[in-house]
Design a protein around this motif. Structure first.
Motif, PDB file in Angstrom:
ATOM      1  N   MET A 136     -43.488 -66.884 103.772  1.00 56.71           N
ATOM      2  CA  MET A 136     -43.798 -65.464 103.692  1.00 56.71           C
ATOM      3  C   MET A 136     -44.633 -65.166 102.454  1.00 56.71           C
ATOM      4  O   MET A 136     -45.577 -64.356 102.501  1.00 56.71           O
ATOM      5  CB  MET A 136     -42.512 -64.631 103.673  1.00 56.71           C
ATOM      6  CG  MET A 136     -42.744 -63.129 103.582  1.00 56.71           C
ATOM      7  SD  MET A 136     -43.816 -62.464 104.883  1.00 56.71           S
ATOM      8  CE  MET A 136     -42.743 -62.634 106.318  1.00 56.71           C
ATOM      9  N   ARG A 137     -44.344 -65.823 101.355  1.00 50.90           N
ATOM     10  CA  ARG A 137     -45.120 -65.612 100.130  1.00 50.90           C
ATOM     11  C   ARG A 137     -46.583 -66.000 100.355  1.00 50.90           C
ATOM     12  O   ARG A 137     -47.496 -65.256  99.960  1.00 50.90           O
ATOM     13  CB  ARG A 137     -44.518 -66.432  98.989  1.00 50.90           C
ATOM     14  CG  ARG A 137     -45.155 -66.150  97.626  1.00 50.90           C
ATOM     15  CD  ARG A 137     -44.559 -67.044  96.553  1.00 50.90           C
ATOM     16  NE  ARG A 137     -44.998 -66.664  95.218  1.00 50.90           N
ATOM     17  CZ  ARG A 137     -44.390 -65.797  94.430  1.00 50.90           C
ATOM     18  NH1 ARG A 137     -43.281 -65.200  94.854  1.00 50.90           N
ATOM     19  NH2 ARG A 137     -44.862 -65.495  93.229  1.00 50.90           N
ATOM     20  N   GLU A 138     -46.793 -67.124 101.010  1.00 44.53           N
ATOM     21  CA  GLU A 138     -48.160 -67.563 101.296  1.00 44.53           C
ATOM     22  C   GLU A 138     -48.886 -66.546 102.164  1.00 44.53           C
ATOM     23  O   GLU A 138     -50.061 -66.216 101.914  1.00 44.53           O
ATOM     24  CB  GLU A 138     -48.119 -68.922 101.996  1.00 44.53           C
ATOM     25  CG  GLU A 138     -49.491 -69.484 102.337  1.00 44.53           C
ATOM     26  CD  GLU A 138     -49.399 -70.811 103.079  1.00 44.53           C
ATOM     27  OE1 GLU A 138     -50.472 -71.415 103.321  1.00 44.53           O
ATOM     28  OE2 GLU A 138     -48.285 -71.231 103.438  1.00 44.53           O
ATOM     29  N   PHE A 139     -48.195 -66.010 103.159  1.00 41.72           N
ATOM     30  CA  PHE A 139     -48.800 -65.013 104.050  1.00 41.72           C
ATOM     31  C   PHE A 139     -49.113 -63.731 103.285  1.00 41.72           C
ATOM     32  O   PHE A 139     -50.210 -63.172 103.401  1.00 41.72           O
ATOM     33  CB  PHE A 139     -47.851 -64.720 105.209  1.00 41.72           C
ATOM     34  CG  PHE A 139     -48.275 -63.559 106.060  1.00 41.72           C
ATOM     35  CD1 PHE A 139     -49.335 -63.679 106.955  1.00 41.72           C
ATOM     36  CD2 PHE A 139     -47.613 -62.337 105.965  1.00 41.72           C
ATOM     37  CE1 PHE A 139     -49.731 -62.598 107.733  1.00 41.72           C
ATOM     38  CE2 PHE A 139     -48.004 -61.254 106.745  1.00 41.72           C
ATOM     39  CZ  PHE A 139     -49.065 -61.387 107.630  1.00 41.72           C
ATOM     40  N   LEU A 140     -48.160 -63.250 102.495  1.00 38.22           N
ATOM     41  CA  LEU A 140     -48.365 -62.007 101.764  1.00 38.22           C
ATOM     42  C   LEU A 140     -49.512 -62.119 100.771  1.00 38.22           C
ATOM     43  O   LEU A 140     -50.299 -61.175 100.596  1.00 38.22           O
ATOM     44  CB  LEU A 140     -47.068 -61.601 101.047  1.00 38.22           C
ATOM     45  CG  LEU A 140     -45.903 -61.172 101.947  1.00 38.22           C
ATOM     46  CD1 LEU A 140     -44.641 -60.949 101.120  1.00 38.22           C
ATOM     47  CD2 LEU A 140     -46.246 -59.918 102.740  1.00 38.22           C
ATOM     48  N   LEU A 141     -49.620 -63.250 100.125  1.00 41.77           N
ATOM     49  CA  LEU A 141     -50.742 -63.453  99.203  1.00 41.77           C
ATOM     50  C   LEU A 141     -52.071 -63.491  99.948  1.00 41.77           C
ATOM     51  O   LEU A 141     -53.080 -62.961  99.473  1.00 41.77           O
ATOM     52  CB  LEU A 141     -50.543 -64.750  98.415  1.00 41.77           C
ATOM     53  CG  LEU A 141     -49.452 -64.726  97.341  1.00 41.77           C
ATOM     54  CD1 LEU A 141     -49.234 -66.125  96.776  1.00 41.77           C
ATOM     55  CD2 LEU A 141     -49.806 -63.749  96.215  1.00 41.77           C
ATOM     56  N   ALA A 142     -52.059 -64.087 101.137  1.00 41.23           N
ATOM     57  CA  ALA A 142     -53.304 -64.216 101.911  1.00 41.23           C
ATOM     58  C   ALA A 142     -53.832 -62.864 102.367  1.00 41.23           C
ATOM     59  O   ALA A 142     -55.052 -62.659 102.434  1.00 41.23           O
ATOM     60  CB  ALA A 142     -53.081 -65.135 103.103  1.00 41.23           C
ATOM     61  N   ILE A 143     -52.921 -61.916 102.695  1.00 40.12           N
ATOM     62  CA  ILE A 143     -53.371 -60.629 103.231  1.00 40.12           C
ATOM     63  C   ILE A 143     -53.522 -59.565 102.141  1.00 40.12           C
ATOM     64  O   ILE A 143     -54.005 -58.465 102.415  1.00 40.12           O
ATOM     65  CB  ILE A 143     -52.421 -60.101 104.322  1.00 40.12           C
ATOM     66  CG1 ILE A 143     -51.064 -59.703 103.730  1.00 40.12           C
ATOM     67  CG2 ILE A 143     -52.277 -61.120 105.442  1.00 40.12           C
ATOM     68  CD1 ILE A 143     -50.174 -58.950 104.700  1.00 40.12           C
ATOM     69  N   SER A 144     -53.111 -59.855 100.915  1.00 37.50           N
ATOM     70  CA  SER A 144     -53.151 -58.845  99.851  1.00 37.50           C
ATOM     71  C   SER A 144     -54.592 -58.482  99.500  1.00 37.50           C
ATOM     72  O   SER A 144     -55.412 -59.361  99.250  1.00 37.50           O
ATOM     73  CB  SER A 144     -52.423 -59.356  98.606  1.00 37.50           C
ATOM     74  OG  SER A 144     -51.027 -59.449  98.845  1.00 37.50           O
ATOM     75  N   PRO A 145     -54.922 -57.199  99.458  1.00 43.87           N
ATOM     76  CA  PRO A 145     -56.298 -56.781  99.171  1.00 43.87           C
ATOM     77  C   PRO A 145     -56.838 -57.303  97.846  1.00 43.87           C
ATOM     78  O   PRO A 145     -58.029 -57.614  97.739  1.00 43.87           O
ATOM     79  CB  PRO A 145     -56.195 -55.254  99.168  1.00 43.87           C
ATOM     80  CG  PRO A 145     -55.054 -54.954 100.080  1.00 43.87           C
ATOM     81  CD  PRO A 145     -54.069 -56.054  99.850  1.00 43.87           C
TER      82      PRO A 145
END
Length: 648
Positions: A563-572
């Motif tokens: 989830m951390r990897e995903f959240l970092l990937a989509i963060s503006p």
């Protein structure tokens, strides 16, 4: 000769006299920090003045023994508590603080010699409770002055208040009791785990408290708490595969049951009665396929007033609790209905009404006589509200074929040709744009000729729990795709200009603004982000601890590696290199929800890329600007931004 000499003197006087001074630029006040924002002419403020001077009034509470009430309205810079002694009567200001009053109420039974109010400092949301004595205006602090104290709920006798506080460890919301006339009586009733607990009601005999445990927008529970020992008993099911969300709840007059709203076995929040002996719920609003958003039981328990959210429009209903049948209700303005409250010992229902052409005002309805009284008439700065735009409900198909709703406001017909458009995305994300009074936003419609659309993307409330969950976790960017589909729809509209589109939003709407800017940079002109999330990981790590787990339930747990990897990937903030269009960022320094760092890192990142960035930060604000002087400057800067970058 005299004539020629006189003429010469007049000429000399005219030449030598100082020229009329141009109006100075508007300087930001001492609490505002500006970066990249150009000078703002005072003449602009003059042209905007009518759109900044409107007021609102909301019902805070009835007097326990007289037909008068407390309301919240603004005479100066922020909303304060006022007394109103009759419909249309003078608003007599009681509190005078630089920060807004967040709520005020009299005790339900004594003679009304005092009321209790809540207030934070600088928008930090660490609210304190105070007693205000009407005899001499003395104010007494009831809480510790440090922690976050919320949800003050009167006992039926009016001798105690139950509330939640984070004072034990800053994270968990424990339940406390206090007699407002004896502040030293304050005591902790129950230690609880988590930041989502709240007191809803007291039983008729004051022996028990009705308490809600909020886990997420889709999951919550109701408990009974012994008012003497703090022992709690679960009264709603736990462990079901399908989670249940509970909204409003209130004891029946006899104490043997509870009225509540719940999405149990339903897409929508339905009004129900729960028998405490059998634990069996009875549905009372089964014929209404929409959320029941609020209700209030009359003092004698015979009538139940409730409000349905029908596609964003509020509809008032009145239920006879003995027969289960609805009674007729008056015709009210199409808009929103809030703060239902019955006057003690009466059949008079108070409420706050808002509509597209009317700011929030306080009304009452006598259900026995049918008479509707207007208690306040809030000023609108001289605007002719009869000509203000009213919204049209529109829908468009998204990437997966799902229909997405929104409210479109069109400018007056004197503006010809394809109109520029402002997309304004609500926060939450578990919220919903509702068609109330637009306030300052009316300027963009009436004076600049821009259209405005307020989308309710997936994840918005009001459209059923399935729709509500469509953006959770790894589905976060599906809501951003709904904006992409909206941009496609705009291109098909004969009166809208797809080449002139601005996107804006606050809080989660700020994230949506930034995400739209990174995904659809080539399809918009500019963007305005207000207190928005720029990096989900830093946001979850730094948002106040009492709300951290509640936000993880919605966005995902950043401590999980995937989830951390995903959240970092989509963060503006991690995609800011894609932004080439002008960006305006607004932030409050004391924001406990979306910390200052979220805006600072976004501004710094976009600056490094060379795109135009404006930044406005208020040292005395939190999650949005509550003080009029700050909100006015934000408005002046926003209009300048729109003129510079959206309009030709």
């Amino acid at each position: 000769m005299k004539t020629r000499l006189g003429s010469l003197l007049l000429v000399l006087i005219a030449v030598l006299a100082p020229a009329p001074m141009a109006k100075a630029d508007i300087a930001p006040n001492e609490n505002l920090v500006v970066d990249g924002i150009p000078s703002i002419s005072a003449s602009l403020a003059d042209s905007l003045a009518r759109y900044t001077e409107f007021r609102t009034a909301t019902l805070a509470g009835w007097h326990p023994s007289r037909r008068e009430m407390l309301i919240l309205t603004r005479f100066g810079d922020t909303n304060q508590a006022h007394s109103v002694k009759m419909p249309g009567g003078d608003r007599s200001q009681r509190t005078f603080y630089p920060d807004r009053i967040q709520g005020a109420s009299y005790p339900p039974r004594p003679t009304g010699e005092f009321f209790v109010f809540a207030k934070d400092t600088g928008g930090n949301e660490f609210s304190q409770l105070y007693r205000y004595d009407l005899a001499d205006g003395t104010v007494t602090l009831l809480t510790d002055g440090k922690s976050r104290n919320t949800g003050a709920t009167w006992s039926q006798s009016g001798r105690q208040i139950a509330y939640t506080s984070t004072r034990r460890n800053g994270k968990d919301t424990d339940i406390y009791l206090v007699d407002p006339l004896r502040p030293l009586s304050d005591r902790k009733l129950a230690e609880l785990t988590g930041g989502g607990w709240g007191v809803i009601d007291w039983s008729p005999d004051d022996q028990k408290l009705l308490v809600a445990e909020y886990v997420s927008i889709n999951e919550s529970y109701l408990w009974l708490l012994d008012a003497a020992t703090g022992q709690k008993t679960l009264i709603t099911p736990k462990g079901r595969a399908e989670k249940i969300a509970y909204g409003r709840a209130q004891f029946a007059a006899n104490g043997r049951g509870i009225y509540l709203t719940s999405d149990r076995d339903s897409e929508f929040q339905r009004l129900q009665y729960l028998d405490l002996a059998t634990a069996k719920p009875q549905v009372l609003s089964g014929g209404i396929p929409w959320d029941i958003e609020s209700f209030e039981l009359s003092p004698d328990g015979r009538l139940l007033a409730f409000v349905a959210n029908e596609d964003g429009i509020a509809k008032l209903h009145l239920l006879d609790t003995a027969t289960g049948r609805e009674r007729p209700v008056p015709k009210l303005p199409v808009g929103l209905i809030g703060t239902l409250e019955w006057r003690p010992g009466s059949r008079e229902l108070g409420m706050t009404l808002t509509a597209a052409r009317s700011p929030a005002d306080v009304f009452s309805w006598n259900v026995a006589t049918g008479k509707v009284d207007r208690w306040t008439t809030s000023e609108t700065g001289g605007l002719n509200t009869a000509t203000l735009a009213e919204p049209a409900l529109v829908r468009w198909k998204s990437f997966d074929g799902r229909s997405i709703p929104g409210f479109l406001y069109r400018p007056p017909t004197r503006f010809s040709g394809k109109r520029p458009l402002i997309i304004n995305i609500h926060g939450g994300p578990e919220a919903q744009f509702r068609p109330g009074f637009l306030g300052r936003n009316n300027y963009f419609l009436d004076e600049l000729g821009a259209a405005m659309i307020f989308p309710n993307v997936r994840g918005s409330s009001g459209y059923g729990k399935t729709f509500l969950q469509l953006d959770n976790g790894f589905k976060r960017e599906d809501s951003v795709k709904d904006i992409g589909a909206l941009l496609d729809w705009i291109a098909t509209q004969p009166d809208l200009d797809p080449a002139r589109v601005m996107v804006t939003g606050g809080s989660y709407g700020g994230y949506m603004t930034l995400a739209t800017t990174t995904h659809y940079n080539d399809r918009i002109r500019c963007a305005l982000d207000v207190v928005g999330i720029s990096n989900f990981v830093t946001f979850l790590e730094k948002t106040e601890s009492y709300r951290r787990d509640l936000r993880r339930a919605e966005y995902g747990d950043e401590r999980d590696p995937k989830m951390r990897e995903f959240l970092l990937a989509i963060s503006p903030a991690n995609n800011a290199a894609k932004i080439t269009k002008p960006l305006f960022v607004v932030q409050g320094q004391n924001d406990p929800r979306v910390p200052l760092n979220e805006s600072e890192q976004m501004v710094a990142t976009v600056k490094r890329g060379g795109s135009p960035v404006w930044y406005l930060m208020a040292k005395d604000e939190g999650h949005g600007f509550a003080k009029k002087k700050n909100a006015d400057f934000q408005f002046y800067a926003t209009v300048t931004f729109v003129q510079n970058y959206l309009l030709d």
